[in-house]
Design an enzyme around this catalytic site. Sequence first.
Site, PDB file in Angstrom:
ATOM      1  N   ASP A  61     -39.132   7.281  -7.085  1.00 47.50           N
ATOM      2  CA  ASP A  61     -38.683   7.081  -5.933  1.00 47.50           C
ATOM      3  C   ASP A  61     -39.199   5.921  -5.636  1.00 47.50           C
ATOM      4  O   ASP A  61     -40.709   5.788  -5.396  1.00 47.50           O
ATOM      5  CB  ASP A  61     -39.277   8.317  -5.130  1.00 47.50           C
ATOM      6  CG  ASP A  61     -37.905   9.044  -4.270  1.00 47.50           C
ATOM      7  OD1 ASP A  61     -36.838   8.786  -4.831  1.00 47.50           O
ATOM      8  OD2 ASP A  61     -38.169   9.892  -3.391  1.00 47.50           O
ATOM      9  N   THR A  96     -44.646   5.274   8.908  1.00 48.25           N
ATOM     10  CA  THR A  96     -45.261   6.348   7.971  1.00 48.25           C
ATOM     11  C   THR A  96     -46.664   5.869   7.403  1.00 48.25           C
ATOM     12  O   THR A  96     -46.743   4.729   7.708  1.00 48.25           O
ATOM     13  CB  THR A  96     -44.542   6.471   6.575  1.00 48.25           C
ATOM     14  OG1 THR A  96     -44.910   7.444   5.781  1.00 48.25           O
ATOM     15  CG2 THR A  96     -44.404   5.112   5.930  1.00 48.25           C
ATOM     16  N   ARG A 112     -38.222  19.335   9.883  1.00 48.71           N
ATOM     17  CA  ARG A 112     -36.809  19.510   9.420  1.00 48.71           C
ATOM     18  C   ARG A 112     -36.684  21.174   8.778  1.00 48.71           C
ATOM     19  O   ARG A 112     -35.822  21.627   8.520  1.00 48.71           O
ATOM     20  CB  ARG A 112     -36.713  18.778   8.055  1.00 48.71           C
ATOM     21  CG  ARG A 112     -36.699  17.386   8.267  1.00 48.71           C
ATOM     22  CD  ARG A 112     -36.431  16.570   7.098  1.00 48.71           C
ATOM     23  NE  ARG A 112     -36.426  15.086   7.359  1.00 48.71           N
ATOM     24  CZ  ARG A 112     -35.285  14.559   6.841  1.00 48.71           C
ATOM     25  NH1 ARG A 112     -34.531  14.715   6.046  1.00 48.71           N
ATOM     26  NH2 ARG A 112     -35.360  13.139   7.256  1.00 48.71           N
ATOM     27  N   ASP A 120     -42.309  13.872 -10.870  1.00 50.64           N
ATOM     28  CA  ASP A 120     -42.042  12.697 -10.195  1.00 50.64           C
ATOM     29  C   ASP A 120     -42.969  11.973  -9.479  1.00 50.64           C
ATOM     30  O   ASP A 120     -44.235  12.517  -9.433  1.00 50.64           O
ATOM     31  CB  ASP A 120     -40.913  13.329  -9.207  1.00 50.64           C
ATOM     32  CG  ASP A 120     -41.577  14.363  -8.182  1.00 50.64           C
ATOM     33  OD1 ASP A 120     -41.806  15.392  -8.486  1.00 50.64           O
ATOM     34  OD2 ASP A 120     -42.130  13.638  -7.060  1.00 50.64           O
ATOM     35  N   GLN A 139     -52.926   9.699   4.598  1.00 45.72           N
ATOM     36  CA  GLN A 139     -52.673  11.086   3.901  1.00 45.72           C
ATOM     37  C   GLN A 139     -53.731  11.128   2.653  1.00 45.72           C
ATOM     38  O   GLN A 139     -54.082  12.165   2.478  1.00 45.72           O
ATOM     39  CB  GLN A 139     -51.133  11.206   3.372  1.00 45.72           C
ATOM     40  CG  GLN A 139     -50.173  11.432   4.531  1.00 45.72           C
ATOM     41  CD  GLN A 139     -48.500  11.364   4.116  1.00 45.72           C
ATOM     42  OE1 GLN A 139     -48.656  11.317   3.081  1.00 45.72           O
ATOM     43  NE2 GLN A 139     -47.822  11.764   5.054  1.00 45.72           N
ATOM     44  N   ARG A 183     -52.308  12.259  -4.849  1.00 45.40           N
ATOM     45  CA  ARG A 183     -53.331  13.040  -4.025  1.00 45.40           C
ATOM     46  C   ARG A 183     -54.031  14.276  -5.029  1.00 45.40           C
ATOM     47  O   ARG A 183     -54.610  14.999  -4.533  1.00 45.40           O
ATOM     48  CB  ARG A 183     -52.690  13.447  -2.933  1.00 45.40           C
ATOM     49  CG  ARG A 183     -52.257  12.705  -1.622  1.00 45.40           C
ATOM     50  CD  ARG A 183     -51.904  13.211  -0.502  1.00 45.40           C
ATOM     51  NE  ARG A 183     -50.918  14.254  -0.648  1.00 45.40           N
ATOM     52  CZ  ARG A 183     -49.687  13.795  -0.616  1.00 45.40           C
ATOM     53  NH1 ARG A 183     -49.111  12.741  -0.292  1.00 45.40           N
ATOM     54  NH2 ARG A 183     -48.745  14.834  -0.501  1.00 45.40           N
ATOM     55  N   ASP A 193     -43.776   8.933  -6.635  1.00 42.75           N
ATOM     56  CA  ASP A 193     -43.468   8.064  -5.671  1.00 42.75           C
ATOM     57  C   ASP A 193     -44.179   6.648  -5.502  1.00 42.75           C
ATOM     58  O   ASP A 193     -45.195   6.657  -5.641  1.00 42.75           O
ATOM     59  CB  ASP A 193     -43.665   8.503  -3.985  1.00 42.75           C
ATOM     60  CG  ASP A 193     -42.871   9.879  -3.994  1.00 42.75           C
ATOM     61  OD1 ASP A 193     -41.921  10.071  -4.610  1.00 42.75           O
ATOM     62  OD2 ASP A 193     -43.359  10.741  -3.082  1.00 42.75           O
ATOM     63  N   SER A 232     -47.859  13.658  -4.049  1.00 43.34           N
ATOM     64  CA  SER A 232     -48.666  14.538  -4.593  1.00 43.34           C
ATOM     65  C   SER A 232     -49.303  14.140  -5.861  1.00 43.34           C
ATOM     66  O   SER A 232     -50.590  14.571  -6.152  1.00 43.34           O
ATOM     67  CB  SER A 232     -47.983  15.792  -4.866  1.00 43.34           C
ATOM     68  OG  SER A 232     -46.948  15.792  -5.656  1.00 43.34           O
ATOM     69  N   ARG A 280     -33.973   7.468   2.839  1.00 41.02           N
ATOM     70  CA  ARG A 280     -35.111   6.760   3.212  1.00 41.02           C
ATOM     71  C   ARG A 280     -35.791   5.833   1.938  1.00 41.02           C
ATOM     72  O   ARG A 280     -36.743   5.362   1.898  1.00 41.02           O
ATOM     73  CB  ARG A 280     -36.208   7.506   3.700  1.00 41.02           C
ATOM     74  CG  ARG A 280     -35.756   8.092   5.117  1.00 41.02           C
ATOM     75  CD  ARG A 280     -37.243   9.076   5.678  1.00 41.02           C
ATOM     76  NE  ARG A 280     -37.053   8.795   7.041  1.00 41.02           N
ATOM     77  CZ  ARG A 280     -38.108   8.959   7.987  1.00 41.02           C
ATOM     78  NH1 ARG A 280     -39.343   9.296   7.041  1.00 41.02           N
ATOM     79  NH2 ARG A 280     -37.990   8.796   9.219  1.00 41.02           N
ATOM     80  N   ASP A 312     -34.916   4.058   7.528  1.00 38.89           N
ATOM     81  CA  ASP A 312     -34.215   5.265   7.692  1.00 38.89           C
ATOM     82  C   ASP A 312     -32.543   4.870   7.760  1.00 38.89           C
ATOM     83  O   ASP A 312     -32.178   4.406   8.822  1.00 38.89           O
ATOM     84  CB  ASP A 312     -34.612   6.110   8.745  1.00 38.89           C
ATOM     85  CG  ASP A 312     -33.980   7.577   8.857  1.00 38.89           C
ATOM     86  OD1 ASP A 312     -32.707   7.682   8.408  1.00 38.89           O
ATOM     87  OD2 ASP A 312     -34.690   8.407   9.150  1.00 38.89           O
ATOM     88  N   ARG A 313     -31.879   4.851   6.642  1.00 41.94           N
ATOM     89  CA  ARG A 313     -30.547   4.459   6.344  1.00 41.94           C
ATOM     90  C   ARG A 313     -29.542   5.074   7.310  1.00 41.94           C
ATOM     91  O   ARG A 313     -28.602   4.842   8.043  1.00 41.94           O
ATOM     92  CB  ARG A 313     -30.096   4.421   5.088  1.00 41.94           C
ATOM     93  CG  ARG A 313     -28.738   3.783   4.846  1.00 41.94           C
ATOM     94  CD  ARG A 313     -28.536   3.714   3.246  1.00 41.94           C
ATOM     95  NE  ARG A 313     -28.699   5.093   2.628  1.00 41.94           N
ATOM     96  CZ  ARG A 313     -27.344   5.658   2.400  1.00 41.94           C
ATOM     97  NH1 ARG A 313     -26.435   5.378   2.853  1.00 41.94           N
ATOM     98  NH2 ARG A 313     -27.792   6.808   1.758  1.00 41.94           N
TER      99      ARG A 313
END
Length: 349
Positions: free
Chosen positions: A122, A181, A276, A70, A186, A57, A72, A54, A110, A172-173
Amino acid sequence: MSTANSYFSDFLSNIRLSESQRNDLKTGHTTLRERLLKDDDLSPIIVSTFLQGSYRRSTAVKPKNGSKSDVDVIVVTNLDADQTTPEEALNKFIPFLDKYYKDKYRIQGRSIGIFLSYVDLDIVPTSAPSETLQYELKSDGISNDDTIEDNDAFFVESSDCCWKKEPLLIPDREADFWDETHPLEQIRWTVEKNKKCNSHYINVVKALKWWKKTSFPEMKHPKSYPLEHFIGDCCPDEISSVAEGVVLTLEKFVVDYPNKPFLSDRGVPEHNVFGRLSEYEYQEFYKAVCDAAKTARTAYDCEDLHDSVLKWRELFGSEFPEPPNNNNTVNGFTRRTEKTTDIPRGRFA
């Protein structure tokens, strides 16, 4: 004379990341990326790094209740997903993390979370893309730290680029597989949507994220990106104000989505962004949206500026400015909310 639009401008200024928060984010991610690219063990496997989420973006709002901003960071590697397990990929970062962020990180499903006193970061590793894509991912347009509000030229001017067609793979652990992805799609989609909405779209997103954050802090889902994605699917093009976008977006939620939809992710259509979110959680969210849609429509249709601002403040909380003096006339004229357009009355008129 003040208008409802001027109140929205002040509201948006109040909920944006502050300059100091933006500086903290920049310090955090810049330091992290510089350390990664200089690390003797990791630098040979790193193709590029770029920001997603975000913040990139321009749809982030300021944190509340002691939480931190935060950001990423995608770390594109040359690791072969067929030869490296997700857990092995994430574990490659542990010596680096122990060196620079000891006792301040957590290996997640992830990604790797880094929790500093002033910002959360992240790290999202990805596996080896094609050679053409590796070359493109090194370009300044992707690897710089500009947000959409700072500069969207790269994503506007990009034409037949490889990155548009090739998602990245992230580890994806917990599921023990590499999943697709497409953070760049996006971003590109958001740039295009914002232009179609006369640059109001990202502010509609911020307004509605703030509504959920303040009105329903205990509501776990939908989280930030799923909510933003849903807003993107519901917000009409060609809106002429943030207020109009909020009203029409909420009403489309209510009219078109009484049941939980399958929301195809940008660039990876087989992924359900609402995957989810349980049916119960969706219905709780839907009830909240129904009430918000009624309040927003009342606020928008209200002819008196004072009463209109009170209703918007009811929806968005104390960061929405207080209404003007409760006097129905100013210099002999009745105060009215100035609207930029007449929008159709929805089912909550």
